[in-house]
Scaffold this motif. Structure first.
Motif, PDB file in Angstrom:
ATOM      1  N   PRO A 188     -13.031  82.663   1.109  1.00 30.36           N
ATOM      2  CA  PRO A 188     -13.445  84.077   0.845  1.00 30.36           C
ATOM      3  C   PRO A 188     -15.109  84.007   0.213  1.00 30.36           C
ATOM      4  O   PRO A 188     -15.480  83.066  -0.289  1.00 30.36           O
ATOM      5  N   THR A 196      -7.102  98.673   6.532  1.00 26.05           N
ATOM      6  CA  THR A 196      -6.713  97.159   6.625  1.00 26.05           C
ATOM      7  C   THR A 196      -7.778  96.234   7.520  1.00 26.05           C
ATOM      8  O   THR A 196      -8.127  96.923   8.578  1.00 26.05           O
ATOM      9  N   GLU A 197      -8.176  95.393   6.926  1.00 25.95           N
ATOM     10  CA  GLU A 197      -9.158  94.510   7.601  1.00 25.95           C
ATOM     11  C   GLU A 197      -8.448  93.037   7.741  1.00 25.95           C
ATOM     12  O   GLU A 197      -8.008  92.311   6.855  1.00 25.95           O
ATOM     13  N   SER A 198      -8.651  92.500   8.896  1.00 28.46           N
ATOM     14  CA  SER A 198      -7.945  91.399   9.424  1.00 28.46           C
ATOM     15  C   SER A 198      -9.064  90.259   8.923  1.00 28.46           C
ATOM     16  O   SER A 198     -10.279  90.287   9.306  1.00 28.46           O
ATOM     17  N   TYR A 199      -8.778  89.192   8.234  1.00 25.02           N
ATOM     18  CA  TYR A 199      -9.407  88.013   7.988  1.00 25.02           C
ATOM     19  C   TYR A 199      -9.222  86.911   8.869  1.00 25.02           C
ATOM     20  O   TYR A 199      -9.841  85.820   8.900  1.00 25.02           O
ATOM     21  N   GLU A 204     -11.585  88.725  -4.720  1.00 23.89           N
ATOM     22  CA  GLU A 204     -10.737  90.064  -4.414  1.00 23.89           C
ATOM     23  C   GLU A 204      -9.298  89.679  -4.289  1.00 23.89           C
ATOM     24  O   GLU A 204      -8.802  88.635  -4.428  1.00 23.89           O
ATOM     25  N   GLU A 205      -8.380  90.601  -4.427  1.00 22.91           N
ATOM     26  CA  GLU A 205      -7.170  90.280  -4.027  1.00 22.91           C
ATOM     27  C   GLU A 205      -6.819  90.880  -2.348  1.00 22.91           C
ATOM     28  O   GLU A 205      -7.288  91.906  -2.186  1.00 22.91           O
ATOM     29  N   ILE A 206      -6.223  89.793  -1.569  1.00 18.25           N
ATOM     30  CA  ILE A 206      -5.935  89.961  -0.432  1.00 18.25           C
ATOM     31  C   ILE A 206      -4.578  90.104   0.066  1.00 18.25           C
ATOM     32  O   ILE A 206      -3.537  89.943  -1.337  1.00 18.25           O
ATOM     33  N   LYS A 225      -4.566  86.796  -5.156  1.00 16.23           N
ATOM     34  CA  LYS A 225      -6.140  86.899  -5.787  1.00 16.23           C
ATOM     35  C   LYS A 225      -6.861  85.372  -5.228  1.00 16.23           C
ATOM     36  O   LYS A 225      -6.122  84.586  -5.451  1.00 16.23           O
TER      37      LYS A 225
END
Length: 139
Positions: free
Chosen positions: A83, A15-18, A87-89, A124
């Motif tokens: 973004p 999991t990467e936080s944006y 991609e799908e977040i 998406k």
């Protein structure tokens, strides 16, 4: 050797936080706006800029935020994200009471429940297209 898998302790995903890539009105993170009523109307009690993942609770506290009541309040969290890849977040969120997630003005998830409902909401995104997200909650 044989074994039965009892439970998953971790997911097989990273999991990467944006949140570090989010900003609103020229400031990093989320703009939060609080009211001392459940209607998001009238005088604003306070605003804050949050730059870390949001995990707030009233458990054991005297106020939700400075000057904000523990019950009968509403809060709106707003941010924008551009973004760099298509991609799908996933929006990971949850709240007790009324909760609404809007992306670019469209309601993505909405509920009103007495307990916290954690949600993983896939969405998406397209590279370079601004995403304006707003979380609205009241208790």
């Amino acid at each position: 050797m044989l074994y039965d898998k009892a439970c998953d302790l971790v997911e097989n995903k990273v999991t990467e936080s944006y949140i570090p890539n989010c900003s609103f009105e020229g400031k990093k993170g989320f703009k939060t706006t609080y009211w001392n009523n459940p209607d998001f109307t009238g005088n604003i009690v306070t605003t804050q800029q949050l730059v870390n993942p949001i995990k707030m609770t009233t458990a054991g506290q005297h106020e939700f935020a400075t000057g904000v009541k523990l019950e009968g309040f509403s809060v709106k969290y707003e941010t924008e994200f551009i973004p760099t890849v298509s991609e799908e977040i996933v929006f990971k969120c949850g709240a007790a009471g009324y909760f609404e997630l809007l992306v670019n003005g469209e309601v993505i998830r909405k509920y009103n429940n007495w307990r916290t409902l954690p949600s993983r909401i896939p969405f998406k995104v397209e590279s370079g297209k601004n995403i304006h997200s707003k979380y609205a909650m009241h208790n």
